[in-house]
Motif scaffolding. Sequence first.
Motif: not given
Length: 170
Positions: A29-34
Amino acid sequence: MATPDMVLSLLRIEHPPYTRRADGRWTQESTAAFPAVTDDPHEVLDATFYTRKPVTSAQLDPLVAQHGGGGIVVSRHECLEHFDQVRALAATGGIDITRDPAQIREWSLVKALTGILVARERRLIDRNVDVVVHASGYYTDDLLPPLPTTRTHPVRTVDDVTGLLFAAAR
């Protein structure tokens, strides 16, 4: 997922850590690009997309910084979740994507269209912004048959490659 180097460079981020769920899927949940959910955080969905540390990043990163843009990494799980939408989008451009994802050998177009849908869902891009997608990068064995095995030479070692190259040069 296995080769996200261009996106990592563009966004100046690290590959996010994933946690395995009880159902076997992985989440972050830490990186919207992944991807938030994937079957494997290091999967190889498309063997034709393998570049690590692409040399074009040095030219692309400043262009994106100056003119805007970004990047997104998608998983097979997301591609399959959005598959009907992707097929419909491709059809508007005259591209008939097979109904059976197992037949796909080149996933670039499917990944690009999935990336747009996912980026809009995650509010990384506005739904009202037009996006241009380069439409190459999709084929199945029906569209581009593989070479017959009688025309190929398996290699497993450096000596195999060397021998094959010398034989071809004769």
